[in-house]
Design a protein around this motif. Sequence first.
Motif, PDB file in Angstrom:
ATOM      1  N   THR A   8       0.983  -1.088   0.007  1.00 18.67           N
ATOM      2  CA  THR A   8      -0.014   0.112  -0.063  1.00 18.67           C
ATOM      3  C   THR A   8       1.062   1.097   0.066  1.00 18.67           C
ATOM      4  O   THR A   8       1.984   1.139   0.523  1.00 18.67           O
ATOM      5  N   ILE A  35      -4.307   5.824   2.551  1.00 21.04           N
ATOM      6  CA  ILE A  35      -3.651   4.773   2.141  1.00 21.04           C
ATOM      7  C   ILE A  35      -4.096   4.469   0.632  1.00 21.04           C
ATOM      8  O   ILE A  35      -5.326   4.626   0.291  1.00 21.04           O
ATOM      9  N   LEU A  37      -4.058   1.985  -2.985  1.00 20.65           N
ATOM     10  CA  LEU A  37      -3.918   0.611  -3.200  1.00 20.65           C
ATOM     11  C   LEU A  37      -3.632   0.592  -4.561  1.00 20.65           C
ATOM     12  O   LEU A  37      -3.669   1.529  -5.516  1.00 20.65           O
ATOM     13  N   TYR A  43      -7.257  -6.655  -1.522  1.00 17.61           N
ATOM     14  CA  TYR A  43      -6.962  -6.555  -0.274  1.00 17.61           C
ATOM     15  C   TYR A  43      -7.782  -6.968   0.904  1.00 17.61           C
ATOM     16  O   TYR A  43      -9.097  -7.031   0.530  1.00 17.61           O
ATOM     17  N   GLY A  63      -8.395  -2.463  -5.078  1.00 19.20           N
ATOM     18  CA  GLY A  63      -7.519  -1.416  -5.352  1.00 19.20           C
ATOM     19  C   GLY A  63      -8.175  -0.382  -6.784  1.00 19.20           C
ATOM     20  O   GLY A  63      -8.251  -1.267  -7.816  1.00 19.20           O
TER      21      GLY A  63
END
Length: 135
Positions: A8, A35, A37, A43, A63
Amino acid sequence: GTTTPQATYTTSAGNVAHTNPIVLDSAGRVPGGEIWLVMGSNYKFVLKTSTGTTLATFDNIYGSGSRVAYLDNFTGNASTVNFTLTAAPSDENNTQVYINGVYQQKNTYALTGAGNILTFSQAPPLTATIEVTYF
């Protein structure tokens, strides 16, 4: 999701990785506040206390990446049907076309050439403002 640790990132550029696991501050916030992705990756986030007790599990988080959104503007001249976009949209479904502020249905245009040519079924009117947003 997966149990295999995945990267990440701290920014949309994807050039500075977070630690894995990401350790939240005393207020429960992510250091740096973001954060990011990897686009197309699946995830699983597991939220734990500082002693390792699991508080929650969030699975199947995908993501979406940091796609670039484009905005191109043109002016109609009542004869031109082809307009060259800055880039090729990833898919026709990822386009929104407006003429004089009115949304155009997908069946009124097509992406041609290398995918970066917007071709109308009929030429937009003289002095019409044409706005194309896409990614």
